[in-house]
Design a protein around this motif. Structure first.
Motif, PDB file in Angstrom:
ATOM      1  N   LEU A  42       0.804  -1.462   0.280  1.00 56.87           N
ATOM      2  CA  LEU A  42       0.037   0.035  -0.263  1.00 56.87           C
ATOM      3  C   LEU A  42       1.087   1.184  -0.150  1.00 56.87           C
ATOM      4  CD1 LEU A  42      -2.681  -0.773   2.454  1.00 56.87           C
ATOM      5  CD2 LEU A  42      -3.373  -1.044  -0.352  1.00 56.87           C
ATOM      6  N   LYS A 101       2.396   2.051  -3.344  1.00 62.69           N
ATOM      7  CA  LYS A 101       1.172   1.570  -4.859  1.00 62.69           C
ATOM      8  C   LYS A 101       0.550   3.134  -4.832  1.00 62.69           C
ATOM      9  CE  LYS A 101      -1.890   0.657  -7.527  1.00 62.69           C
ATOM     10  NZ  LYS A 101      -1.336   0.083  -8.863  1.00 62.69           N
ATOM     11  N   TYR A 102       1.018   3.448  -3.281  1.00 61.33           N
ATOM     12  CA  TYR A 102      -0.181   5.063  -3.117  1.00 61.33           C
ATOM     13  C   TYR A 102       0.502   6.069  -2.333  1.00 61.33           C
ATOM     14  CZ  TYR A 102      -4.130   1.606  -4.005  1.00 61.33           C
ATOM     15  OH  TYR A 102      -5.107   0.953  -4.924  1.00 61.33           O
ATOM     16  N   LEU A 103       1.547   6.168  -1.670  1.00 61.33           N
ATOM     17  CA  LEU A 103       2.410   6.850  -0.495  1.00 61.33           C
ATOM     18  C   LEU A 103       3.711   7.471  -1.168  1.00 61.33           C
ATOM     19  CD1 LEU A 103       1.959   8.781   1.849  1.00 61.33           C
ATOM     20  CD2 LEU A 103       3.566   7.185   3.112  1.00 61.33           C
ATOM     21  N   LEU A 116       3.829  10.166  -4.179  1.00 58.15           N
ATOM     22  CA  LEU A 116       3.652  11.780  -3.695  1.00 58.15           C
ATOM     23  C   LEU A 116       4.527  11.439  -2.487  1.00 58.15           C
ATOM     24  CD1 LEU A 116      -0.221  10.749  -2.128  1.00 58.15           C
ATOM     25  CD2 LEU A 116       0.417  12.076  -4.164  1.00 58.15           C
ATOM     26  N   TYR A 169       2.732  -2.055 -10.243  1.00 57.86           N
ATOM     27  CA  TYR A 169       3.136  -0.746  -9.875  1.00 57.86           C
ATOM     28  C   TYR A 169       2.549   0.123 -11.280  1.00 57.86           C
ATOM     29  CZ  TYR A 169       5.051  -2.397  -5.431  1.00 57.86           C
ATOM     30  OH  TYR A 169       4.417  -3.235  -4.246  1.00 57.86           O
TER      31      TYR A 169
END
Length: 355
Positions: free
Chosen positions: A22, A25-27, A30, A319
């Motif tokens: 996670l 993939k998402y943090l 950014l 990814y």
């Protein structure tokens, strides 16, 4: 509940797997500019501290000079790469741009295919010409409109990359200015020591992996240069050998991306000696990597090369294109976190046994 308590280590490792996925993939997308900026400042901090104490130069100014030098080197590399691409395009135009040259080369290849497969050369020419016409029509109807339609998406991605680079540069200057205060704030965080330990372990693994890849890539570059020189197919074999050896370090490409089409073309042109030399060179390069990878990469990382390959494949699936880097990095992160879990459990058991 008893089963869960007895298998706490297993559940911790499953949680680490989920958390790493996670996070990657998402943090990570950014926070990548700030991760890169933090690593750059950490690596340069001893020098920044020395210039601040001895020369009275503030760290942001030193980092600004480093960034300018890096930008100049990068621009120089892009310039020479563009020049090499231009020379290649010029060579292709000189070889195939004259009237009839491209058609002559195509017919020579068709004649070679017909001779190898015992087919009528005229039939091969007709078939290849028809297929090229079909491809041209397909490109005109589907590929070209899609390419022009995706130009806006390309511009958006270019703008996104430009913004990320700009944010990274600004973050480097800001972190260099307040690095000591950021570090003091981090030390008050309860998980500071564990986080630093994990980062150091990953950096050691990544550094070992990069050193091993550089050694293997250097050896393959020498082999490619020698093979291309012996084949006599290129007037200046050094740039060709270096470029081919560089491809060998990329997980998706490899030296076969260059050698296999090159060998086929030489066979079709009936230059059998040059094709044989390049085929032997390709085999030696593959053998060298197969022999060196387990000793260098496996020994430094404690991970089998096939696991690295699987991590690249799974990373691309999970990814996207960035998984080429995020996949192996996820494996290294999971390995380091699992090691810490095992170490903590072993310490806990030793304390219990002492009591």
């Amino acid at each position: 509940m008893d089963w869960i308590q007895k298998n706490q280590t297993l559940w911790k490792k499953i949680g680490i797997l989920a958390g790493v996925y996670l996070g990657m993939k998402y943090l990570v997308p950014l926070l990548v500019p700030f991760f890169i900026a933090g690593l750059l400042v950490c690596w340069c901090w001893p020098l920044l501290k020395w210039t601040k104490r001895r020369l009275r130069i503030r760290p942001p100014f030193v980092m600004a000079v480093f960034l300018l030098l890096f930008t100049a080197l990068l621009a120089t590399g892009i310039f020479w790469l563009g020049k090499a691409a231009g020379n290649l395009a010029q060579w292709l135009v000189e070889r195939l741009g004259h009237p009839g040259q491209a058609e002559k080369f195509l017919y020579e290849c068709c004649d070679g295919i017909g001779e190898l497969m015992h087919l009528d050369s005229e039939d091969v020419r007709v078939f290849v010409t028809e297929q090229l016409n079909v491809f041209r029509d397909h490109a005109r109807q589907n590929i070209l409109p899609g390419a022009f339609g995706g130009s806006w998406e390309i511009l958006k991605n270019a703008g996104s990359w430009g913004a990320a680079i700009l944010v990274t540069g600004v973050a480097v200057l800001l972190m260099a200015s307040d690095f000591e205060r950021i570090r003091e704030m981090g030390k008050r965080w309860p998980l500071y020591e564990q986080t630093v330990s994990v980062i150091r372990g990953i950096l050691r693994s990544v550094g070992g992996y990069l050193r091993a890849q550089c050694i293997i890539m250097g050896i393959v570059m020498v082999l490619c240069t020698a093979g291309i020189w012996l084949s006599g197919t290129v007037s200046n074999p050094i740039p060709a050998g270096i470029a081919t050896g560089f491809l060998d370090a990329l997980p998706v490409f490899g030296t076969g991306t260059v050698f296999l089409p090159w060998i086929i073309i030489l066979v079709l042109q009936k230059r059998f000696f040059a094709a044989l030399v390049l085929a032997v060179t390709y085999g030696v390069c593959v053998l060298a990597r197969e022999l060196l990878e387990p000793k260098l990469i496996g020994g430094r990382l404690g991970i089998l090369p096939v696991v690295i390959l699987a991590s690249v494949y799974a990373g691309v699936k999970l990814y996207g294109f960035g998984g080429i880097i995020l996949g192996p990095l996820s494996v290294l992160l999971v390995q380091e976190l699992w090691r810490q879990v095992d170490t903590a459990d072993a310490e806990k058991l030793s304390r219990v046994s002492e009591l």
